[in-house]
Design a protein around this motif. Structure first.
Motif, PDB file in Angstrom:
ATOM      1  N   THR A 229      34.292  44.955  20.561  1.00 43.70           N
ATOM      2  CA  THR A 229      33.795  43.996  21.651  1.00 43.70           C
ATOM      3  C   THR A 229      32.943  42.988  21.333  1.00 43.70           C
ATOM      4  OG1 THR A 229      34.081  46.313  22.878  1.00 43.70           O
ATOM      5  CG2 THR A 229      32.640  44.384  23.814  1.00 43.70           C
ATOM      6  N   PRO A 230      33.157  41.657  21.942  1.00 39.59           N
ATOM      7  CA  PRO A 230      32.199  40.644  21.626  1.00 39.59           C
ATOM      8  C   PRO A 230      31.106  40.824  21.722  1.00 39.59           C
ATOM      9  CG  PRO A 230      34.293  39.720  22.581  1.00 39.59           C
ATOM     10  CD  PRO A 230      34.216  41.291  22.634  1.00 39.59           C
ATOM     11  N   SER A 334      34.378  45.718  10.742  1.00 38.30           N
ATOM     12  CA  SER A 334      34.608  45.359  12.120  1.00 38.30           C
ATOM     13  C   SER A 334      33.945  44.053  12.252  1.00 38.30           C
ATOM     14  CB  SER A 334      34.401  46.049  13.241  1.00 38.30           C
ATOM     15  OG  SER A 334      32.870  46.271  13.376  1.00 38.30           O
ATOM     16  N   LEU A 335      34.233  43.296  13.161  1.00 36.76           N
ATOM     17  CA  LEU A 335      33.840  41.747  13.541  1.00 36.76           C
ATOM     18  C   LEU A 335      32.241  42.153  14.174  1.00 36.76           C
ATOM     19  CD1 LEU A 335      36.370  39.709  14.913  1.00 36.76           C
ATOM     20  CD2 LEU A 335      35.246  39.374  12.795  1.00 36.76           C
ATOM     21  N   THR A 336      32.003  43.259  14.689  1.00 38.48           N
ATOM     22  CA  THR A 336      30.767  43.639  14.970  1.00 38.48           C
ATOM     23  C   THR A 336      29.691  43.631  13.753  1.00 38.48           C
ATOM     24  OG1 THR A 336      31.530  45.261  16.697  1.00 38.48           O
ATOM     25  CG2 THR A 336      29.128  45.544  16.001  1.00 38.48           C
ATOM     26  N   ILE A 374      31.246  31.503   9.821  1.00 39.71           N
ATOM     27  CA  ILE A 374      30.026  30.955  10.311  1.00 39.71           C
ATOM     28  C   ILE A 374      29.497  31.129  11.588  1.00 39.71           C
ATOM     29  CG2 ILE A 374      30.516  29.023   8.611  1.00 39.71           C
ATOM     30  CD1 ILE A 374      30.936  27.335  10.922  1.00 39.71           C
ATOM     31  N   GLY A 375      30.227  31.887  12.531  1.00 42.63           N
ATOM     32  CA  GLY A 375      29.597  32.120  13.856  1.00 42.63           C
ATOM     33  C   GLY A 375      30.769  32.932  14.846  1.00 42.63           C
ATOM     34  N   PHE A 376      30.253  32.710  15.944  1.00 38.54           N
ATOM     35  CA  PHE A 376      31.308  33.344  17.097  1.00 38.54           C
ATOM     36  C   PHE A 376      31.132  32.521  18.599  1.00 38.54           C
ATOM     37  CE2 PHE A 376      30.557  36.925  14.297  1.00 38.54           C
ATOM     38  CZ  PHE A 376      31.844  37.258  13.971  1.00 38.54           C
ATOM     39  N   ARG A 397      37.250  25.586  12.129  1.00 36.12           N
ATOM     40  CA  ARG A 397      38.215  26.110  12.962  1.00 36.12           C
ATOM     41  C   ARG A 397      37.692  27.116  13.920  1.00 36.12           C
ATOM     42  NH1 ARG A 397      43.171  25.491  10.282  1.00 36.12           N
ATOM     43  NH2 ARG A 397      42.973  23.883   8.663  1.00 36.12           N
ATOM     44  N   VAL A 398      38.406  27.457  14.994  1.00 32.59           N
ATOM     45  CA  VAL A 398      38.064  28.656  15.988  1.00 32.59           C
ATOM     46  C   VAL A 398      39.522  29.162  15.930  1.00 32.59           C
ATOM     47  CG1 VAL A 398      37.800  29.400  18.270  1.00 32.59           C
ATOM     48  CG2 VAL A 398      36.380  27.371  17.236  1.00 32.59           C
ATOM     49  N   TYR A 399      39.217  30.664  15.631  1.00 31.62           N
ATOM     50  CA  TYR A 399      40.338  31.711  15.688  1.00 31.62           C
ATOM     51  C   TYR A 399      40.235  32.692  16.545  1.00 31.62           C
ATOM     52  CZ  TYR A 399      42.027  29.261  11.023  1.00 31.62           C
ATOM     53  OH  TYR A 399      42.344  28.086  10.557  1.00 31.62           O
ATOM     54  N   LYS A 400      41.259  33.105  17.236  1.00 31.40           N
ATOM     55  CA  LYS A 400      41.214  34.230  18.097  1.00 31.40           C
ATOM     56  C   LYS A 400      40.619  35.505  17.483  1.00 31.40           C
ATOM     57  CE  LYS A 400      45.026  32.303  21.222  1.00 31.40           C
ATOM     58  NZ  LYS A 400      46.340  32.785  21.840  1.00 31.40           N
ATOM     59  N   ARG A 401      39.936  35.860  18.243  1.00 33.09           N
ATOM     60  CA  ARG A 401      39.272  37.172  17.841  1.00 33.09           C
ATOM     61  C   ARG A 401      40.114  38.186  17.354  1.00 33.09           C
ATOM     62  NH1 ARG A 401      33.841  38.803  18.491  1.00 33.09           N
ATOM     63  NH2 ARG A 401      33.490  41.255  17.914  1.00 33.09           N
ATOM     64  N   SER A 402      41.012  38.865  18.086  1.00 38.86           N
ATOM     65  CA  SER A 402      41.696  39.842  17.919  1.00 38.86           C
ATOM     66  C   SER A 402      42.822  39.569  16.754  1.00 38.86           C
ATOM     67  CB  SER A 402      42.736  40.261  19.136  1.00 38.86           C
ATOM     68  OG  SER A 402      43.530  39.258  19.541  1.00 38.86           O
TER      69      SER A 402
END
Length: 450
Positions: A229-230, A334-336, A374-376, A397-402
Motif C-alpha cells: 500500500t502506498p 517490499s516497496l514499503t 529516488i522517490g514515490f 522515469r516514473v514506473y507503475k508501482r505494481s
C-alpha cells in the motif's frame, strides 16, 4: 544491463534463488537490525562486523583492531608471506599477509544464498581477500570459498571473483554463495568470514577494513508478489546519469552502454551524498567523453573474471572508497521498505529483470538491470533514475508501482522465449554515511541493516 534476447553473464551463471520454500516477502523488522520478517516467515539475515568490539571478537593472526570514529582492522605484524599469481596478468608476486576470522554466525534464516560485502581502503601495494565457510543444515561443512579478491585500485592486482568453486552441495556464482538444490531442503545454517590482508613485503602499508558482513536469504519461489500500500510521496534530488552515452567507450571495461548500469547507478548515489572523484583521479579519461566520473566508476568496479562491472559487492566496496560512505548489498521485502529509506533521505539501487511488456514506459526488456529509486509519486508510483536512457535528461522515469514491485521482488519469471528463468528477489545496494543521522539509523535498522 543486457537485453532480454542476450542473457547476461549473471543470468547464465545464477542458480535458482530459492525453491520449495513458503511464505511471502514483507517489511523488515526493526527489532534486531539483523533480519527481515513478516509474521512467522523469516526471509533475510544481515550480519556485519563494524565496531571495535566486533573486530576484537574474531580470531586474529597478524591483524589488530583500530579504535576511533570509524573502527577498523589493519595489519599489525604479518603472519607470513605467500605467492599470488594474478590469473589476469599471469604475474607472480610475493606478499606479506595477516588474517582475521569472524566468530561463527548462526543464521536466523537458514539460507539458500549468501552475499558478502565489505568496506575498506587499500593503499597502493595492498589488497584483500574475503572468504566464507559454513555449516549446512545436515551438519556437514562447506569448504572455504573465495567471495572476492579486491583492491580499490588496479595497479597491484586485478580485482576478481573466482569461478569453479563447488562442493556439489553449493556453488559460488561470481559474488553469490548458492545452494545447488534448494528443493532438497538443504540450507546454510551458519558461517564464518575470513579476511586476508596483503601488502608488499618490507613496507608499512596496510588495508583498513571498516565493515565486513554478509546477507543470507531464503526467498520463496514466486512469479508474483503481494501488492504493498502506498505510504509516501517524496523525491530525492539525486544526480542523473545515462549509461547509454558511454556506449563503445573503454572495451577493456566491458564497452560502456548497456554493460554499465551498475557503476552508473552507483555514481549517481555517490554524488547524491556529495562525493565525487577529483580532477586528478579523472585525468586518465578521454577529455572528449561526457560524465567522466561514470567511466571512473566502471573502471574501479570492473571484475576481471566476471568480465563486467556488475559484481554487486564490488560496487558497494567502490562506493565506500569515498570519504565516510558505507555500502552494503542486501534484499528488501517490499516497496514499503524502500519508502522507509526514502523518507530518511536514503536512495537505493535495485536489480530487476523484465520483458518490455512488463514495465510500462520503459521501452525495453532486460535479463538484468540496475536502476536507482529516488522517490514515490502521490499515487505511490516509483520514481527511478533509470540509466538505460538516451541521455542524462531522459534518466528520470516514473514506473507503475505494481509492475515495478513485481519485476524487482519475484524470483521466477518467463523470458521472451517462454522459458522459466530466475529473478533477483529484491536485491539492492544501499550507500549511506559512515555516521548516519538518528533518522537514517532507524530507517536502516527497519530494513535489517546496521
Amino acid at each position: 544491463m543486457t537485453r532480454a534476447a542476450e542473457p547476461s553473464r549473471r543470468t547464465i551463471l545464477a542458480a535458482a534463488v530459492a525453491a520449495a520454500a513458503t511464505g511471502a516477502a514483507g517489511p523488515a523488522s526493526a527489532a534486531t537490525g539483523t533480519r527481515s520478517t513478516q509474521g512467522p516467515s523469516s526471509l533475510v539475515d544481515n550480519r556485519a562486523w563494524t565496531s571495535y568490539t566486533d573486530w576484537c571478537s574474531g580470531t586474529a593472526q597478524g591483524t589488530r583492531a583500530v579504535a576511533g570514529a570509524r573502527p577498523g582492522l589493519v595489519i599489525a605484524a604479518p603472519a607470513g608471506t605467500a605467492d599470488y599469481t594474478d590469473p589476469h596478468t599471469q604475474k607472480t608476486a610475493t606478499w606479506e599477509y595477516a588474517t582475521w576470522t569472524s566468530p561463527l554466525h548462526r543464521l536466523s534464516v537458514p539460507s539458500t544464498e549468501v552475499i558478502a560485502s565489505w568496506n575498506a581502503k587499500t593503499p597502493a601495494g595492498t589488497w584483500l581477500q574475503v572468504e566464507l565457510t559454513g555449516t549446512y543444515s545436515d551438519g556437514t561443512d562447506t569448504p572455504w570459498y573465495v567471495m572476492g579478491r579486491w583492491a580499490a585500485g588496479d595497479q597491484d592486482i586485478k580485482r576478481t571473483s573466482v569461478d569453479g568453486q563447488t562442493d556439489k552441495k553449493s556453488t559460488v556464482w561470481t559474488d553469490t554463495f548458492s545452494i545447488d538444490d534448494a528443493a532438497s531442503g538443504l540450507r546454510l545454517a551458519a558461517y564464518r568470514l575470513r579476511l586476508t590482508l596483503y601488502r608488499t613485503p618490507g613496507t608499512k602499508g596496510t588495508p583498513t577494513v571498516w565493515r565486513l558482513g554478509a546477507m543470507g536469504s531464503d526467498i520463496p519461489d514466486r512469479f508474483t508478489v503481494p501488492a504493498s500500500t502506498p505510504g509516501l510521496a517524496r523525491e530525492l534530488a539525486v544526480p542523473r546519469y545515462s549509461q547509454e552515452i558511454h556506449a563503445g567507450q573503454y572495451p577493456e571495461y566491458d564497452n560502456g552502454g548497456e554493460a554499465w548500469c551498475s557503476p552508473t547507478s552507483s555514481q549517481m548515489i555517490i554524488e547524491y551524498w556529495g562525493r565525487k572523484p577529483t580532477a586528478e583521479q579523472l585525468a586518465w579519461v578521454d577529455p572528449q567523453f561526457a560524465d567522466p566520473q561514470v567511466c571512473q566508476a566502471a573502471r574501479f568496479t570492473y571484475d576481471y573474471q566476471y568480465g563486467g562491472c556488475g559484481n554487486w559487492p564490488f560496487n558497494a566496496a567502490y562506493a565506500a572508497t569515498y570519504k565516510d560512505l558505507q555500502g552494503v548489498v542486501t534484499r528488501l521485502g517490499s516497496l514499503t521498505d524502500l519508502e522507509t529509506l526514502i523518507a530518511a533521505g536514503i536512495p537505493a539501487i535495485t536489480s530487476q529483470s523484465f520483458l518490455k511488456s512488463e514495465l510500462t514506459g520503459a521501452g525495453y526488456g532486460t535479463s538484468g538491470h540496475l536502476m536507482t529509486v529516488i522517490g514515490f509519486t502521490a499515487d505511490g508510483d516509483v520514481i527511478a533514475n533509470d540509466p538505460f536512457s538516451v541521455d542524462d535528461g531522459a534518466v528520470r522515469r516514473v514506473y507503475k508501482r505494481s509492475e515495478w514491485e513485481t519485476i524487482w521482488l519475484r524470483t521466477k519469471r518467463y523470458n521472451a522465449s517462454g522459458k522459466v528463468v530466475s529473478g533477483t528477489g529484491g536485491v539492492c545496494y544501499l550507500y549511506f554515511p559512515a555516521r548516519p543521522t538518528p533518522a537514517q539509523r532507524r530507517a536502516l535498522a527497519a530494513v535489517g541493516v546496521r
